[in-house]
Design a protein around this motif. Structure first.
Motif: not given
Length: 613
Positions: A45-47, A305-313, A316-317
């Motif tokens: 749904a992020a598209a 790396v920051m995106s990996l940390i921010l995206g944890m948990g 998707t949207t």
């Protein structure tokens, strides 16, 4: 996570049955499910959000995201093949003998071609009907949908219903693909409706999703009564109630899922508002700029790396909203200071990729925990193994940031085919290098060569730039004379030029900034008007091109917003970069590395035969 739980319940036991360890079985499912969020047309749904945030149409976004997703999945198939080969595993026994590869490919092409012909025919008839009988288009579309739906449900009714919840011990024979698929073809119709509305009818994403939901509701309610009718069974109230119960359960599950998404999105909105009001993104950008010391690769690694940390948990949207609001401006800002100018959609896909990869990155890696619960393996080891499989996905954003051909941006059809072939070859070489295996175990020099081949397949421009510089530098004060020159060294006509500007920082006048920008110039205007229309107001004085402050709404207003136009040192146009003419085509640089890849394959295949003999 939902992908893992949904498909992993039957894929993980199957993989364990043929000999995969619980961790590897879970890791394959995690890698596959994670890539599902990166695959058009839905992309979790992020598209729709990416299209909205970047200003591209939904159709263009699908085109840009398709090739990386396809290459990533091909690579995952190859990784599984390598794992199976290394372990000497064999698949489940099939109900029917395996068809030859040629026959399977031929059957697929015939089926795909038939669907394509039907789609074109239907679109032609629909277009003719819309022109001749404007009011008949919708009834005709509904009639075609209903006819296709009834035929597919009848096809499904001819097969026994699938057994749900088979245990690992009960999975002894691999059923025929056609028999299994025919039981659920009608569930694909809502997806067809979604794609048709978006890609063909060009409806808005919201309206397209609405019609797809209506189609799905219709399928849920009517599929069981229709199956009972075609099987000659009694169609009573209990059968209809079963369909309504499926609908109610679906609505309930959807509402439950939306609770977490709504909360996460609301929190993400608070984060975005806080960032916008406090200017935190500028602080993050300055931190990355200082920490990376102007090194583009280091800057991209830090953003990843920051995106990996921010995206944890995060779902998707919400994941995309957070990483795009915090990290995408960093790439744009720091990249512009160091000469990296890429389309905004490439930047957003970069941070989105790494935000999604957080789901299988330890120590959080929620998808890995979900897979481990099914495989009964160790969740941390599953996450580490899954991330090792997903390294192939992690390298793709770095490649398409520097080579936007991978996103099919401004490429012809033939160029797109060449890029696809080269990308697949490069990704397979990369997987062989990372897995240390092709036909047999790699030697060290083979793995190193495979990495070089992979890099060269994705970045042929690296070698192209060494042979022929990409740009010719022209001093800024010559811009007006060049734009008005019709000669061979002139820049008359429509042009897309890259410029480098420098000037004092708005926040610190003693600090000199450099910015790169792209100018779209209309060849029908005079030199001054062409520059002004592109957002650049110049005054040539004593051999220096002085830049005036752009007005709000002008094309370069945001790009030049960091300059102080009223400091003692003026803002100047330093260089104009013009593409070097008659450069050798990128495709030529694929050939030597493809030849080396072929040689490595021949050497390993010979080594395999010798060891077998």
């Amino acid at each position: 996570i939902a992908n893992v739980v949904t498909t992993g319940t039957f894929t993980i036991p199957l993989m364990k049955r043929i000999g995969f360890t619980p961790e590897k079985a879970g890791a394959v499912e995690v890698a596959s499910s994670t890539n599902g969020q990166l695959t058009p047309p839905v992309m979790g749904a992020a598209a729709f959000l990416i299209a909205e945030f970047t200003g591209v149409t939904y159709f263009e976004l699908i085109k840009h995201a398709a090739l990386p997703a396809l290459v990533s999945y091909i690579a995952l198939f190859y990784i599984v093949h390598l794992e199976v080969t290394k372990l000497g595993l064999e698949g489940l026994q099939r109900e029917t003998p395996t068809q030859s590869l040629l026959r399977r490919v031929t059957g697929f092409m015939i089926g795909f071609g038939a669907l394509l012909v039907l789609a074109v025919l239907f679109q032609t008839v629909l277009g003719w009907t819309g022109d001749s009988l404007p009011g008949a288009s919708l009834p005709l579309t509904i009639a075609v949908f209903a006819g296709a739906y009834i035929w597919l449900v009848r096809l499904s009714a001819s097969q026994p219903d699938l057994e749900v919840g088979l245990t690992e011990a009960e999975m002894k024979v691999l059923p025929r693909l056609g028999a299994v698929a025919s039981t659920g073809y009608h569930f694909l119709l809502p997806i067809v409706v979604l794609l048709w509305c978006v890609l063909v009818s060009r409806l808005s994403p919201g309206l397209s999703a609405y019609w797809a939901c209506i189609a799905m509701l219709f399928v849920l309610i009517t599929q069981r009564p229709l199956k009972a009718f075609f099987r000659g069974q009694l169609v009573n109230g209990a059968v209809w109630w079963h369909g309504y119960r499926d609908l109610l359960r679906g609505l309930e599950n959807g509402a439950r899922s939306m609770i977490s998404i709504a909360i996460a999105t609301a929190v993400a909105g608070i984060i975005i508002g806080t960032v916008s009001l406090t200017g935190a993104h500028q602080f993050i950008g300055q931190f990355v700029e200082v920490a990376s010391a102007g090194n583009l690769i280091l800057m991209l690694v830090m953003v990843a790396v920051m995106s990996l940390i921010l995206g944890m948990g995060l779902p998707t949207t919400a994941n995309y909203i957070v990483v795009s609001s915090l990290m995408a401006p960093v790439i744009v800002m720091v990249g512009a200071q160091n000469g990296l100018i890429v389309p905004l959609v490439a930047v957003h896909l970069f941070v989105f990729y790494f935000g999604i990869l957080a789901d299988d990155t330890p120590p959080v890696g929620l998808a890995a925990f979900a897979a481990a619960a099914i495989s009964r393996g160790d969740p941390i080891r599953t996450g580490i193994q899954g991330f090792s499989y997903d390294i192939r996905t992690a390298v793709l954003p770095f490649m398409f940031i520097f080579n936007t051909d991978i996103l099919l941006i401004d490429v012809t059809f033939l160029d797109g085919v060449i890029v696809f072939i080269a990308s697949v070859a490069g990704m397979l070489a990369f997987c062989s290098a990372v897995q240390h295996y092709m036909f047999v175990r790699n030697r060290i020099w083979e793995s190193l060569l495979l990495l070089v081949i992979a890099f060269s397949m994705f970045r042929p421009d690296f070698w192209q730039d060494r042979v022929s510089p990409p740009y010719i530098e022209i001093p800024g004060h010559e811009v007006l004379s060049r734009l008005g020159d019709d000669g061979p060294n002139g820049l008359a006509g429509d042009q897309r030029l890259r410029v480098q500007l420098s000037g004092p920082d708005f926040d610190d006048a003693d600090r000199i900034l450099q910015r790169n920008a792209i100018l779209e110039l209309d060849g029908a205007l005079t030199a001054d008007m062409r520059l002004e229309q592109a957002g650049l107001m110049l005054d040539i004085s004593d051999g220096i091109a002085l830049v005036g402050e752009p007005f709000p709404g002008m094309p370069l207003f945001q790009e030049l917003g960091d300059f102080d136009f009223y400091a003692d040192r003026p803002v100047t146009l330093d260089y104009l970069f013009v593409e070097t003419p008659d450069r050798p085509a990128r495709a030529f640089f694929y050939l030597p590395f493809l030849a080396v890849l072929l040689v490595i394959g021949i050497i390993q295949h010979r080594r395999k035969r010798q060891s077998a003999g």
